[in-house]
Design a protein around this motif. Sequence first.
Motif, PDB file in Angstrom:
ATOM      1  N   SER A  84      -5.141   0.811  -4.252  1.00 25.25           N
ATOM      2  CA  SER A  84      -5.841  -0.203  -3.469  1.00 25.25           C
ATOM      3  C   SER A  84      -6.640   0.407  -2.322  1.00 25.25           C
ATOM      4  N   ARG A  88     -10.788   1.961  -2.487  1.00 22.62           N
ATOM      5  CA  ARG A  88     -11.737   1.135  -1.742  1.00 22.62           C
ATOM      6  C   ARG A  88     -12.463   1.963  -0.696  1.00 22.62           C
ATOM      7  N   SER A 208     -18.704  -5.856  -3.642  1.00 23.51           N
ATOM      8  CA  SER A 208     -17.320  -5.654  -3.241  1.00 23.51           C
ATOM      9  C   SER A 208     -16.876  -4.265  -3.678  1.00 23.51           C
ATOM     10  N   ASN A 210     -13.557  -3.739  -3.977  1.00 21.58           N
ATOM     11  CA  ASN A 210     -12.175  -4.004  -4.373  1.00 21.58           C
ATOM     12  C   ASN A 210     -12.038  -3.986  -5.890  1.00 21.58           C
ATOM     13  N   ASP A 315     -15.696  -3.597   5.159  1.00 19.77           N
ATOM     14  CA  ASP A 315     -14.604  -3.867   4.225  1.00 19.77           C
ATOM     15  C   ASP A 315     -13.292  -4.095   4.966  1.00 19.77           C
ATOM     16  N   ALA A 319     -11.171  -7.683   5.147  1.00 16.16           N
ATOM     17  CA  ALA A 319      -9.796  -7.758   4.666  1.00 16.16           C
ATOM     18  C   ALA A 319      -8.824  -8.256   5.730  1.00 16.16           C
TER      19      ALA A 319
END
Length: 355
Positions: A84, A88, A208, A210, A315, A319
């Motif tokens: 994750s 990213r 994105s 992600n 980012d 988040a």
Amino acid sequence: MTVTVDPGPVTTGPSAREAADVVRRARRGPARHHRRLVGGLVLVVVGAFAVRVLLGDYTVTIPDFLRILAGEQIPGATYIVMESKLPRAVLAVLSGLAFGIGGAIFQTTLRNPLASPDIVGVSLGASAAAVSAIALAGWTGWPVSAAAVAGALGVALAVRLVAGDHGGFRLVLAGIGLAAAMQSVIQYVFTRVDEYDVQLVLRWLTGSVNGVAWSSIGLFAAALAVLLPATAWAARSLAVTELGEDAAAGLGVGRRRTDVLMFLAVLLIAVAVAAAGPIAFVAFLSGPIARALNQGRTTLLGAGLVGAAIVLVGDHAGAYAFAGLNLPVGIVTGAFGAPFLLWLLARGRTGRRAG
């Protein structure tokens, strides 16, 4: 009788060596400033990268992070970091570099701060091709990314053909028209998309970092490993290109070399969109910010580092800045980029009136 007149001390101009020393000192100052700027931006990017990977809703210590990189399995932490947080952050850096450098080349070569890939439709061309491939052809995986690259190249070629030999606002207007057409294509295709593909299509509309697999990041990194050195080689004439086509031609820099540099910039934007989607306004913001930090001089490396910092910070903010929300980075950068665009337009109008 002969009269001798003493002419006194004879004053001569500076020697060639002294003049050369003056020129070297004049060049050394901006070069020193540029090195300090790049060093400072590298520290900013490294700091933002560390914050994105180590902090957040799950904090990872530096020793644990190094152990994870070495291959040690730490329950919970290894999965969160390797699947994750770290992908990213890596994708944010790579895509920011590509968007920043590509956008700065557009704005500098075309001598117009509005001539960024966001404004002239290159990013939207990639998105339109990608969503069409997903919704109408049922493609998945790397063929969708290939379609995005082809879409960006197609729009760039169309804008160039419509604008002809003219740059400036004519090219921007042609790009805005094609961008509107691409937006219409996207809206039509979105009405045809299957409900199971909605989330995938939304990625191509907002941008994105992600949920991207390491294999895709590896392909993106390999593409940049080819494109960035080629861009650095082609950009050697950028300082001359900034003077305009007529002045550049008089100094021996032909139209073909400029076209090669623009082609590489389109490829940088295309592969960035193929990897992370059209992250809004990063290409538009990075060049002017880096130029302002570099005392008004163009710096492609600075623009790339600014782009990387923008995507990393955007980012992280998307988040964690809003409780209960996990916003794609493209929404965050779009929220900050739109006011910057309005300010730039207002400043240009004020400047014309003052003149």
